[in-house]
Design an enzyme around this catalytic site. Structure first.
Site, PDB file in Angstrom:
ATOM      1  N   HIS A 269      25.608  58.782  49.415  1.00 61.95           N
ATOM      2  CA  HIS A 269      24.753  57.602  49.448  1.00 61.95           C
ATOM      3  C   HIS A 269      23.346  57.991  49.059  1.00 61.95           C
ATOM      4  O   HIS A 269      22.894  59.088  49.387  1.00 61.95           O
ATOM      5  CB  HIS A 269      24.748  56.963  50.849  1.00 61.95           C
ATOM      6  CG  HIS A 269      24.259  55.560  50.823  1.00 61.95           C
ATOM      7  ND1 HIS A 269      22.920  55.254  50.897  1.00 61.95           N
ATOM      8  CD2 HIS A 269      24.924  54.393  50.681  1.00 61.95           C
ATOM      9  CE1 HIS A 269      22.797  53.939  50.818  1.00 61.95           C
ATOM     10  NE2 HIS A 269      23.990  53.393  50.685  1.00 61.95           N
ATOM     11  N   ASP A 327      32.126  52.004  52.028  1.00 63.30           N
ATOM     12  CA  ASP A 327      33.252  51.615  51.177  1.00 63.30           C
ATOM     13  C   ASP A 327      34.485  52.487  51.368  1.00 63.30           C
ATOM     14  O   ASP A 327      35.556  52.161  50.865  1.00 63.30           O
ATOM     15  CB  ASP A 327      32.839  51.662  49.696  1.00 63.30           C
ATOM     16  CG  ASP A 327      31.906  50.527  49.348  1.00 63.30           C
ATOM     17  OD1 ASP A 327      32.071  49.453  49.940  1.00 63.30           O
ATOM     18  OD2 ASP A 327      31.017  50.717  48.507  1.00 63.30           O
TER      19      ASP A 327
END
Ligand code: CMC
Length: 392
Positions: A269, A327
């Protein structure tokens, strides 16, 4: 005009002031309007959080009731818009349908085109939030060749969505409360994430004064990519490609290979460098959903758990601070709910719509707001003289 800085991907550039969402990537903190996402996920619901994101405070009972009623009354689509879907090929990706149909809303809802009118902005906000599940469901029904199912305003947001997706005229449809609860949680976790790629796109498109439906359609397009919202679909496809626990080392090695573009989808991320707090919550929900839906024996989930363990112990992933993100697990839940893989990013879009809308409203009323217009570092040819074609 300040000092020129070259900042590819804007990792070190603050493009706006915002009061909506706070992230501390080192500590894994995510706050919506100051409230920790863990508390909201445990105690609140998506409607309440939508109100919170849009208006800045948690609603009173009366405020929530009024908001919820307004959202329910906006769920229908103009009948003409339904005909768009039949024009798409049966195998059109639902994200393509979603961005096209949301963009086309500007051709239908003229009462909300005046971006300088606060009442119009409010109607737009309620309308887009209300209609996203209806548009998503219509895209899904088109994909599987079933008749479109109209919204039912006696139902809550997630229950209504489930029936629009899965009800068929021939059979009674019973809403599974665990499925509705799981969807509600996923929408809470996807509701906002400050200046991510799609939200920045909404702000940037909107900064030109473009109508809000076009700005949201731009955000949907940005979300589609596998580095962003498209990752949930990519995770499932990756898990299917891995297929078996014994193949994990091969895929991890591929992800580490500098000469191979493959990445472990659902890992890493831009902002979270310790853990993604949303992933922790989703992981738990995943256990609960699979158990309650009688799918304790889910090879994909077992594979995901094992892959997570292998990657978390691997030096490459440790060194680069690559952890599972939101996700990584969301697709496994969607799969358990019967939602097809190609619809995963659409689900993300439904949850994120309220965040996009809150940011668009904040951007429009920002006293320092002006058109977004980054500069560049020119690396092309210096000035040169035109050469006519017969002399080249
Ligand atoms: N697998 C293998 N290596 C990776 C991965 C990964 N998933 N992610 C990053 N790296 C490596 C990358 O190769 C780079 O290595 P080096 O420094 O040697 O060049 C380093 O880690 C930093 O990566 P980056 O691409 O510079 O980092 P970024 O902040 O620009 O990208 C990211 C963040 C999320 C796009 C990236 O981690 C990625 O592509 N992850 C996989 C896709 C994914 O799961 N996306 C969902 C993000 S969360 C939800 C959302 O925002 O939609």
């Amino acid at each position: 005009e300040g000092v020129f800085t070259y900042d590819p991907g804007y990792g070190a550039t603050g493009s706006c002031e915002s009061k909506i969402t706070f992230i501390d990537g080192q500590k894994g903190i995510l706050l919506y309007r100051g409230y920790p996402v863990e508390q909201l996920a445990a105690k609140s619901n998506f409607m309440e959080i939508s109100y919170l994101l849009l208006y800045g405070e948690l609603p009173t009972k009366e405020q929530l009731a009024r908001f919820d009623t307004s959202i329910r009354t906006h769920t229908m689509l103009n009948e003409g818009m339904l005909r768009f879907f039949t024009g798409f090929r049966y195998d059109a990706h639902p994200m393509a349908m979603l961005s096209a149909v949301v963009g086309s809303m500007s051709a239908y809802y003229h009462d909300t085109m005046d971006i300088n009118n606060p009442d119009a902005r409010e109607v737009f906000a309620h309308r887009i939030l209300a209609k996203m599940p209806t548009i998503a469901a219509a895209a899904y029904k088109h994909t599987c060749g079933q008749p479109f199912v109209y919204p039912r305003n006696d139902l809550g947001y997630c229950e209504n969505m489930l029936q629009m997706f899965f009800a068929v005229p021939a059979e009674p449809y019973e809403i599974n409360p665990v499925a509705a609860e799981a969807l509600d949680l996923l929408f809470i976790l996807h509701a906002d994430h400050e200046q991510n790629c799609s939200t920045s796109t909404v702000r940037m498109a909107g900064s030109s004064g473009a109508n809000p439906y076009s700005a949201i359609a731009a955000g949907i397009s940005a979300l589609w990519g596998p580095a962003h919202g498209g990752a949930n679909e990519a995770v499932l496809r990756m898990l299917e490609a891995i297929g078996d626990v014994k193949n994990i080392p091969k895929f991890v090695a591929k992800a580490k290979d500098k000469n191979d573009p493959f990445r472990l989808m659902g890992f890493g991320h831009r902002v979270y460098k310790n853990f993604d707090p949303r992933a922790t919550i989703i992981r738990e929900m995943c256990h609960k959903v699979l158990k309650q839906m009688g799918r304790t024996n889910s090879p994909l989930f077992d594979l995901a758990l094992e892959l997570e363990q292998v990657a978390l112990k691997d030096e490459y992933f440790i060194e680069k601070n690559l952890y599972p993100n939101v996700d990584f697990y969301s697709g496994i839940i969607y799969r358990a709910l019967g939602i097809p893989t190609s619809m995963f990013t659409v689900m993300f879009a439904i949850g994120r719509t309220v965040g996009w809308t809150a940011h668009w409203r904040e951007m429009i009323t920002d006293p320092n707001g002006r058109i977004s217009r980054p500069r560049q570092l020119y690396t092309g040819e210096p000035t040169r003289d035109y050469v006519s074609i017969d002399q080249r």
